[in-house]
Enzyme design. Sequence first.
Site, PDB file in Angstrom:
ATOM      1  N   GLY A  73      97.872  39.267  43.878  1.00 42.21           N
ATOM      2  CA  GLY A  73      97.003  38.932  45.637  1.00 42.21           C
ATOM      3  C   GLY A  73      96.900  38.199  46.397  1.00 42.21           C
ATOM      4  O   GLY A  73      96.261  38.009  47.396  1.00 42.21           O
ATOM      5  N   GLU A  74      96.361  36.749  45.843  1.00 49.57           N
ATOM      6  CA  GLU A  74      95.754  35.393  45.892  1.00 49.57           C
ATOM      7  C   GLU A  74      97.306  34.622  47.295  1.00 49.57           C
ATOM      8  O   GLU A  74      98.315  35.205  46.888  1.00 49.57           O
ATOM      9  CB  GLU A  74      95.462  34.566  45.184  1.00 49.57           C
ATOM     10  CG  GLU A  74      94.581  35.042  43.812  1.00 49.57           C
ATOM     11  CD  GLU A  74      94.155  34.026  43.656  1.00 49.57           C
ATOM     12  OE1 GLU A  74      94.394  32.767  43.449  1.00 49.57           O
ATOM     13  OE2 GLU A  74      92.882  34.424  42.608  1.00 49.57           O
TER      14      GLU A  74
ATOM     15  N   GLN B 219      78.376  43.633  62.537  1.00 46.95           N
ATOM     16  CA  GLN B 219      77.224  43.590  62.107  1.00 46.95           C
ATOM     17  C   GLN B 219      76.510  42.104  62.511  1.00 46.95           C
ATOM     18  O   GLN B 219      76.685  41.570  62.024  1.00 46.95           O
ATOM     19  CB  GLN B 219      77.873  44.033  61.422  1.00 46.95           C
ATOM     20  CG  GLN B 219      76.496  43.556  60.089  1.00 46.95           C
ATOM     21  CD  GLN B 219      75.340  44.761  59.884  1.00 46.95           C
ATOM     22  OE1 GLN B 219      76.684  45.972  60.450  1.00 46.95           O
ATOM     23  NE2 GLN B 219      74.696  44.289  58.400  1.00 46.95           N
TER      24      GLN B 219
ATOM     25  N   ASP C 152      78.006  52.520  75.997  1.00 49.79           N
ATOM     26  CA  ASP C 152      76.624  51.828  75.953  1.00 49.79           C
ATOM     27  C   ASP C 152      76.143  50.749  77.298  1.00 49.79           C
ATOM     28  O   ASP C 152      76.843  49.752  77.626  1.00 49.79           O
ATOM     29  CB  ASP C 152      76.553  51.489  74.525  1.00 49.79           C
ATOM     30  CG  ASP C 152      77.630  50.406  74.066  1.00 49.79           C
ATOM     31  OD1 ASP C 152      77.904  49.396  74.812  1.00 49.79           O
ATOM     32  OD2 ASP C 152      78.344  50.427  73.069  1.00 49.79           O
TER      33      ASP C 152
ATOM     34  N   LYS D 232      73.374  54.589  74.933  1.00 49.00           N
ATOM     35  CA  LYS D 232      74.172  55.703  73.376  1.00 49.00           C
ATOM     36  C   LYS D 232      73.835  55.495  72.313  1.00 49.00           C
ATOM     37  O   LYS D 232      72.680  54.258  71.888  1.00 49.00           O
ATOM     38  CB  LYS D 232      75.985  54.719  73.233  1.00 49.00           C
ATOM     39  CG  LYS D 232      76.890  55.319  71.844  1.00 49.00           C
ATOM     40  CD  LYS D 232      77.236  54.539  72.037  1.00 49.00           C
ATOM     41  CE  LYS D 232      77.403  53.556  70.920  1.00 49.00           C
ATOM     42  NZ  LYS D 232      78.844  53.056  70.701  1.00 49.00           N
TER      43      LYS D 232
ATOM     44  N   GLY E 280      84.876  57.804  68.611  1.00 51.29           N
ATOM     45  CA  GLY E 280      84.368  58.276  69.110  1.00 51.29           C
ATOM     46  C   GLY E 280      83.695  58.119  70.334  1.00 51.29           C
ATOM     47  O   GLY E 280      83.449  59.333  70.706  1.00 51.29           O
ATOM     48  N   THR E 281      83.635  56.910  70.793  1.00 50.53           N
ATOM     49  CA  THR E 281      82.187  56.718  71.063  1.00 50.53           C
ATOM     50  C   THR E 281      82.690  57.160  73.104  1.00 50.53           C
ATOM     51  O   THR E 281      82.367  58.346  73.401  1.00 50.53           O
ATOM     52  CB  THR E 281      81.988  55.027  71.342  1.00 50.53           C
ATOM     53  OG1 THR E 281      81.265  54.801  70.593  1.00 50.53           O
ATOM     54  CG2 THR E 281      81.455  54.331  72.716  1.00 50.53           C
TER      55      THR E 281
END
Length: 299
Positions: A38-39, A99, A174, A197, A231-232
Site C-alpha cells: 500500500g505504500e 478541524q 451558518d 447553526k 445534513g446541514t
Amino acid sequence: MIGMIILSMNEFKENAERLSIGVKADIIYLSKRVFPDGELLVKISEPMKVRGENLVIYHKAYPNQNERLIELIQILDVVRDYGVNSIKLIIPYLPYARQDKRFLEGECITLKAILKILNQYDVDELITIDVHSEESVRKYFKARFTNLSALTEIAKCIVDKYFRGEKPVLISPDEGGYHRVKQVSEELNLNSTFIEKKRSRFTGEIKHRLVEWNSKWRNVIVLDDIISTGGTVSKLAPLLKEMGVEKMVVGATHLLMLGKAEESILKSGYLDIVGSNTIESKYSKVSTEELIIDELRKR
Ligand code: R5P
C-alpha cells in the site's frame, strides 16, 4: 507574468492542461507506483527540468485525502531535492481544514498539522478555493495565502437556470460562512442572511435558528463551502418552508456528497444542487480553472 512550470499528477491532466493553456506554461507530470503493502512512490517525469524553476503544483487532495497528502509530501520533497526556485501550491479543496480548533480536549488541530508540513517545505504560496476558514489558514501558514471563491459563479449559474428575472435571497446555513455569502450578494446585488447553526460535537446533531428574516422572501439560494453528508442543508429545509419559502436551490463549492447526501437534499425540497469541479460529481457545473488562471496571470 513571471515564467512558471505546472507540475501535476497524471491523474489531474485535464485540469492541469487547462491551466497550462491559460497561463501559457509547460507541464511536467508526476506518476505514482503503489506497492503491494500500500505504500506509494511518486516520480517526476522530467526531474532536471524543475531546477531553478518557479513551480506551480496543482494537487487535488480529495477524494482519498490521506493518500493524496502522502503524495504531496513526496512531491514537495523531491522538487526541493532537484533545486526548484519557488513553489506555488494549488489545492482546490483543502482537506482536514474543518478541524481548525481543538474542539474537544485531546484532539489534534488537523489544519495546523497539515500546514506545518507545507511550512517545513517552504511553500512560497498556497492557493485554495473557498477554504473553510481563511483566518485559520492565515494563522498557521507562514507564507502568502490566496483563497479564491467559486460561489459567485455558482450563484450566477443557479440564477440563470432557476431565477431568471427574480431576486432570490442568498442564505448562509451558518454564521461562520456568512462572509462568503455576503460577498456574493454584494457582487450580484441580492439580499442575504445567515441562519444560526449549532452542531453537537458529540452526536453531530444539528439545530438551526433564524436570526433575521423578511416574511416576503419566497425564493432562496442556500450557499455553503462544503456539502458533506448533506445534513446541514437538508435539516434547514423545513425551517425555510415554514417561513414561506417556495423555491430553493443549494449551491456549494466542494461537493463531497457522502452517503445519502443527494437523496436527503433533494427529498427535503431543494430543486437542485449546483457546485464546482474542485471535487467531481454529477452536480459539478462550474469549472474552477478560470479562477486560478486569472489569479496566476496577476503574478
Ligand atoms: C460547516 O461548518 C461547513 O461549512 C458545512 O456546512 C458542513 O461541512 C456541511 O457538512 P454536512 O453536509 O455534513 O452537514
